[in-house]
Design a protein around this motif. Structure first.
Motif, PDB file in Angstrom:
ATOM      1  N   PRO A 122      53.273  54.727  40.775  1.00 11.07           N
ATOM      2  CA  PRO A 122      52.271  54.609  39.712  1.00 11.07           C
ATOM      3  C   PRO A 122      51.438  53.333  39.813  1.00 11.07           C
ATOM      4  O   PRO A 122      50.230  53.359  39.546  1.00 11.07           O
ATOM      5  CB  PRO A 122      53.110  54.637  38.426  1.00 11.07           C
ATOM      6  N   ASP A 123      52.049  52.217  40.228  1.00 13.35           N
ATOM      7  CA  ASP A 123      51.284  50.969  40.363  1.00 13.35           C
ATOM      8  C   ASP A 123      50.138  51.126  41.354  1.00 13.35           C
ATOM      9  O   ASP A 123      49.023  50.650  41.107  1.00 13.35           O
ATOM     10  CB  ASP A 123      52.201  49.829  40.816  1.00 13.35           C
ATOM     11  N   ILE A 124      50.416  51.772  42.474  1.00 11.20           N
ATOM     12  CA  ILE A 124      49.373  51.991  43.487  1.00 11.20           C
ATOM     13  C   ILE A 124      48.309  52.928  42.944  1.00 11.20           C
ATOM     14  O   ILE A 124      47.097  52.660  43.056  1.00 11.20           O
ATOM     15  CB  ILE A 124      49.991  52.563  44.784  1.00 11.20           C
ATOM     16  N   LEU A 125      48.730  54.022  42.315  1.00  9.60           N
ATOM     17  CA  LEU A 125      47.770  55.006  41.828  1.00  9.60           C
ATOM     18  C   LEU A 125      46.909  54.452  40.696  1.00  9.60           C
ATOM     19  O   LEU A 125      45.738  54.812  40.566  1.00  9.60           O
ATOM     20  CB  LEU A 125      48.507  56.275  41.378  1.00  9.60           C
ATOM     21  N   HIS A 126      47.466  53.575  39.882  1.00  9.68           N
ATOM     22  CA  HIS A 126      46.669  52.966  38.813  1.00  9.68           C
ATOM     23  C   HIS A 126      45.684  51.939  39.367  1.00  9.68           C
ATOM     24  O   HIS A 126      44.636  51.696  38.768  1.00  9.68           O
ATOM     25  CB  HIS A 126      47.587  52.316  37.773  1.00  9.68           C
ATOM     26  N   ALA A 127      45.998  51.343  40.507  1.00  2.98           N
ATOM     27  CA  ALA A 127      45.182  50.251  41.042  1.00  2.98           C
ATOM     28  C   ALA A 127      44.032  50.709  41.928  1.00  2.98           C
ATOM     29  O   ALA A 127      43.060  49.964  42.102  1.00  2.98           O
ATOM     30  CB  ALA A 127      46.076  49.282  41.832  1.00  2.98           C
ATOM     31  N   TYR A 128      44.132  51.901  42.503  1.00  3.32           N
ATOM     32  CA  TYR A 128      43.146  52.344  43.493  1.00  3.32           C
ATOM     33  C   TYR A 128      42.553  53.699  43.111  1.00  3.32           C
ATOM     34  O   TYR A 128      43.263  54.579  42.624  1.00  3.32           O
ATOM     35  CB  TYR A 128      43.783  52.473  44.880  1.00  3.32           C
ATOM     36  N   MET A 177      34.435  58.487  55.872  1.00  2.00           N
ATOM     37  CA  MET A 177      34.788  57.854  54.603  1.00  2.00           C
ATOM     38  C   MET A 177      35.168  56.387  54.750  1.00  2.00           C
ATOM     39  O   MET A 177      34.816  55.570  53.897  1.00  2.00           O
ATOM     40  CB  MET A 177      35.903  58.643  53.921  1.00  2.00           C
ATOM     41  N   LYS A 178      35.854  56.028  55.814  1.00  7.24           N
ATOM     42  CA  LYS A 178      36.259  54.619  55.956  1.00  7.24           C
ATOM     43  C   LYS A 178      35.051  53.687  56.022  1.00  7.24           C
ATOM     44  O   LYS A 178      34.953  52.730  55.238  1.00  7.24           O
ATOM     45  CB  LYS A 178      37.171  54.429  57.169  1.00  7.24           C
ATOM     46  N   PRO A 179      34.091  53.918  56.940  1.00  9.85           N
ATOM     47  CA  PRO A 179      32.927  53.023  56.950  1.00  9.85           C
ATOM     48  C   PRO A 179      32.088  53.095  55.684  1.00  9.85           C
ATOM     49  O   PRO A 179      31.518  52.085  55.253  1.00  9.85           O
ATOM     50  CB  PRO A 179      32.137  53.457  58.183  1.00  9.85           C
ATOM     51  N   ILE A 180      32.020  54.268  55.062  1.00 11.43           N
ATOM     52  CA  ILE A 180      31.242  54.389  53.819  1.00 11.43           C
ATOM     53  C   ILE A 180      31.879  53.551  52.713  1.00 11.43           C
ATOM     54  O   ILE A 180      31.201  52.786  52.017  1.00 11.43           O
ATOM     55  CB  ILE A 180      31.130  55.875  53.402  1.00 11.43           C
ATOM     56  N   LEU A 181      33.192  53.687  52.533  1.00 11.45           N
ATOM     57  CA  LEU A 181      33.861  52.945  51.473  1.00 11.45           C
ATOM     58  C   LEU A 181      33.800  51.445  51.741  1.00 11.45           C
ATOM     59  O   LEU A 181      33.587  50.647  50.816  1.00 11.45           O
ATOM     60  CB  LEU A 181      35.305  53.431  51.334  1.00 11.45           C
ATOM     61  N   GLU A 182      33.957  51.051  52.990  1.00 15.20           N
ATOM     62  CA  GLU A 182      33.848  49.631  53.332  1.00 15.20           C
ATOM     63  C   GLU A 182      32.435  49.113  53.053  1.00 15.20           C
ATOM     64  O   GLU A 182      32.258  48.021  52.499  1.00 15.20           O
ATOM     65  CB  GLU A 182      34.207  49.412  54.805  1.00 15.20           C
ATOM     66  N   HIS A 183      31.432  49.897  53.413  1.00 13.92           N
ATOM     67  CA  HIS A 183      30.033  49.496  53.209  1.00 13.92           C
ATOM     68  C   HIS A 183      29.732  49.263  51.732  1.00 13.92           C
ATOM     69  O   HIS A 183      28.946  48.374  51.382  1.00 13.92           O
ATOM     70  CB  HIS A 183      29.107  50.565  53.784  1.00 13.92           C
ATOM     71  N   HIS A 184      30.371  50.047  50.866  1.00 12.71           N
ATOM     72  CA  HIS A 184      30.116  49.947  49.422  1.00 12.71           C
ATOM     73  C   HIS A 184      31.151  49.077  48.705  1.00 12.71           C
ATOM     74  O   HIS A 184      31.137  48.999  47.472  1.00 12.71           O
ATOM     75  CB  HIS A 184      30.044  51.353  48.811  1.00 12.71           C
ATOM     76  N   GLY A 185      32.039  48.434  49.468  1.00 14.45           N
ATOM     77  CA  GLY A 185      33.005  47.525  48.864  1.00 14.45           C
ATOM     78  C   GLY A 185      34.032  48.205  47.994  1.00 14.45           C
ATOM     79  O   GLY A 185      34.548  47.603  47.045  1.00 14.45           O
ATOM     80  N   ILE A 186      34.354  49.450  48.308  1.00 14.09           N
ATOM     81  CA  ILE A 186      35.337  50.207  47.526  1.00 14.09           C
ATOM     82  C   ILE A 186      36.701  50.045  48.187  1.00 14.09           C
ATOM     83  O   ILE A 186      36.895  50.449  49.333  1.00 14.09           O
ATOM     84  CB  ILE A 186      34.943  51.700  47.451  1.00 14.09           C
ATOM     85  N   PRO A 187      37.668  49.447  47.491  1.00  9.89           N
ATOM     86  CA  PRO A 187      38.980  49.213  48.102  1.00  9.89           C
ATOM     87  C   PRO A 187      39.764  50.511  48.289  1.00  9.89           C
ATOM     88  O   PRO A 187      39.666  51.432  47.483  1.00  9.89           O
ATOM     89  CB  PRO A 187      39.683  48.277  47.119  1.00  9.89           C
TER      90      PRO A 187
END
Length: 197
Positions: A122-128, A177-187
């Motif tokens: 749950p800690d991981i799922l709540h954080a990301y 998805m990896k480069p897209i999320l990195e480009h937009h600063g999404i952890p």
């Protein structure tokens, strides 16, 4: 969000099921607090599936038609394997199925799951909002903006381009998805030690 977020994993599989299918389903059943939607053209005895695996019968052609209708343009998906590039859009393609779940995701069938909740706590799922980056198991928070992450763009990386190309481009993971999320600063929560080959 609930203390223990709910999860639905979506798995389209077309054609004869592999010899290890029953082992896969048994490992799903051993995770009763995680749900699956198994989309297939195969006639399966419901008794073969654990209660946390829902079955949706449809042909590959009808899924392709549904994908194009939801996305609003004609995709190039010549075979079921190409669905790997489509998977980040499952949150809109299967909007009816994910309703009420905190997370949706996708997975492959050539897996044997351990205790998923032991590792995706749950800690991981709540954080990301995005959990894991490999195509064989990835989760997205079921929220409108997250369900549309696939529409974000990065330099030389665009969903529409990926699904307009007949080649498999790994858009669901390292070439999309990896480069897209990195480009937009999404952890993204990533821990490759969770997987064993």
């Amino acid at each position: 969000m609930r203390d223990t977020p709910t999860i639905l994993l979506i798995l389209p599989y077309f054609g004869t099921l592999p010899s290890y299918a029953d082992i896969f389903f048994k490992s799903c059943g051993a995770n009763p607090t995680v749900n699956w939607l198994f989309v297939t053209d195969q006639a399966l005895d419901a008794a073969r599936l654990p209660p946390n695996v829902a079955l949706r019968r449809m042909t590959f052609a009808s899924l392709k038609k549904s994908i194009d209708a939801v996305l609003g343009f004609e995709t190039v998906v010549p075979s079921p394997y190409k669905l790997c590039d489509v998977r980040p859009a499952y949150g809109v393609i299967f909007a009816d199925a994910i309703e009420g779940f905190d997370f949706w995701g996708h997975c492959d069938m050539d897996l044997v799951f351990g205790d998923i909740r032991r590792f995706l706590t749950p800690d991981i799922l709540h954080a990301y909002a995005k959990v894991l980056i490999h195509g064989h198991l990835s989760l997205y928070r079921n929220r409108d903006d997250v369900n549309h992450y696939f529409e974000l763009e990065a330099p030389n990386t665009r969903f529409r381009d990926a699904v307009s190309d007949p080649r498999s481009l790994q858009f669901d993971e390292f070439r999309g998805m990896k480069p897209i999320l990195e480009h937009h600063g999404i952890p993204v929560f990533r821990n490759d030690a969770l997987f064993a080959e």
